[in-house]
Design a protein around this motif. Sequence first.
Motif, short mmCIF file in Angstrom:
data_model
loop_
_atom_site.label_atom_id
_atom_site.label_comp_id
_atom_site.label_asym_id
_atom_site.label_seq_id
_atom_site.Cartn_x
_atom_site.Cartn_y
_atom_site.Cartn_z
N LEU A 46 0.85 -1.18 0.00
CA LEU A 46 0.00 0.00 0.00
C LEU A 46 0.89 1.24 0.00
O LEU A 46 1.92 1.27 0.68
N GLN A 66 2.34 -4.34 -10.90
CA GLN A 66 1.23 -4.12 -9.98
C GLN A 66 1.36 -2.71 -9.42
O GLN A 66 2.44 -2.29 -9.00
N ASP A 68 -0.31 -0.09 -6.62
CA ASP A 68 -1.18 0.05 -5.45
C ASP A 68 -1.24 1.51 -5.03
O ASP A 68 -0.22 2.21 -5.02
N THR A 69 -2.42 1.97 -4.67
CA THR A 69 -2.66 3.38 -4.34
C THR A 69 -2.86 3.58 -2.85
O THR A 69 -3.10 2.62 -2.10
N ARG A 74 -5.82 -1.62 -6.40
CA ARG A 74 -4.75 -2.40 -7.02
C ARG A 74 -5.03 -2.62 -8.50
O ARG A 74 -6.11 -3.09 -8.88
N PRO A 89 -6.66 -8.18 -8.11
CA PRO A 89 -6.66 -6.75 -8.45
C PRO A 89 -8.07 -6.22 -8.62
O PRO A 89 -9.02 -6.98 -8.83
N ASP A 90 -8.18 -4.90 -8.54
CA ASP A 90 -9.45 -4.23 -8.79
C ASP A 90 -9.59 -3.85 -10.26
O ASP A 90 -10.70 -3.79 -10.80
N SER A 252 10.13 -3.85 -5.93
CA SER A 252 9.08 -2.91 -5.57
C SER A 252 9.67 -1.56 -5.19
O SER A 252 10.78 -1.49 -4.64
#
Length: 275
Positions: A46, A66, A68-69, A74, A89-90, A252
Motif C-alpha cells: 500500500l 502491480q 497500489d494506491t 490495485r 486486483p481491482d 518494488s
Amino acid sequence: MNLRLPFAALLAAAFSLLAGPVLARCSQNVAGIPGVQMASLDGLFLANGNSPNRATITFLGHASYQIDTPQGVRAITDYNGVNGFGRKPDIVTMNNAHSTHFTDDPEEGITYVLRGWPSKPGETEAKHDITLKDMKVWNVPTNARDWGSNAARINGNSIFIFAIGDLCIAHLGHLHHRLTKEHLGELGRIDVLMVPIDGSFTMGVPLMVDVIKQIQPKVVLPMHYWGRSQVERFQGLMQPLDADFVWPDRPSLEVVREELPEKLTVIVLGGNGGD
C-alpha cells in the motif's frame, strides 16, 4: 491571515479542479523535488504517507506491473492470469491480444477488465476512461504489427495511463512505432514510463529510446526483456539522454509525485531477467 499563495501552489490548485472526470489527463510539470523511495516488501503493498500523489509499483514479470494506491486500489498491467500474487486486483489492463499479455479468463470479482484492442463487434478501437477511488485509468490506442503478415493492425495496441492524484504512470504495452503529436496530446504529462526493451517483438531499442525522448518521463521502468545483456544494450543507447541507472535489490518501489528525481532515472525492477 495571509491568503496569498505561491504561484506553483495556485497552479496546482487550478489543475486539481480540472482533474475531474471530464479531463482524463495529467497536468503539465510545475515543480519536482529529487528522491525515489524503495518500498518495503513487508505486509501489504500500500502506498503510505501524506501525499495523495503516490503509488507502490511492483514488478510481477514479463510486462506485468502491480500498482497500489493510498486508498488501496490495485491494478495489474498486461494481466495474463499468471503474473500476480496476493489478493485479486481491482483493475486489470491488457494492452495487446498476445498470449503473454492477456487472458480470456480473468479472475471473478475484478471491477474493471480493460482490453486495449477492438474486441467487440463493430469496434474500430478500444477506448476506456474509468475511475475507482483514487485511481483513474484511460488508454491511447496505437497500431501493432500482425504476427503473420507484418501488416499493421490498426489500433491493435493501447498505451494505458494510470493517474493517482497528480502522479501519472504509463505502460507502453506492445508499442510498434513512434508516437504522433495526437498521441502525445492524449497522453499528457507522464511521470513514470513502463518501457519494453526486447528490441524485436515490440520495436527496435533505438526507436524506443526516441519514444522516451518524445514522452520525457522522470522515471523509466524497463520490462519485456530476457537477461542483463538486453538491459546493458538499452543502457548504452540511453547514454545521449544522460540517464541514471538504478538496480534495486527488490522488485518494488514507492514513487511520490513531489519527490520525483530531477534527472531521468531508469530503475531496473526486473533485475537480470524480465520474467
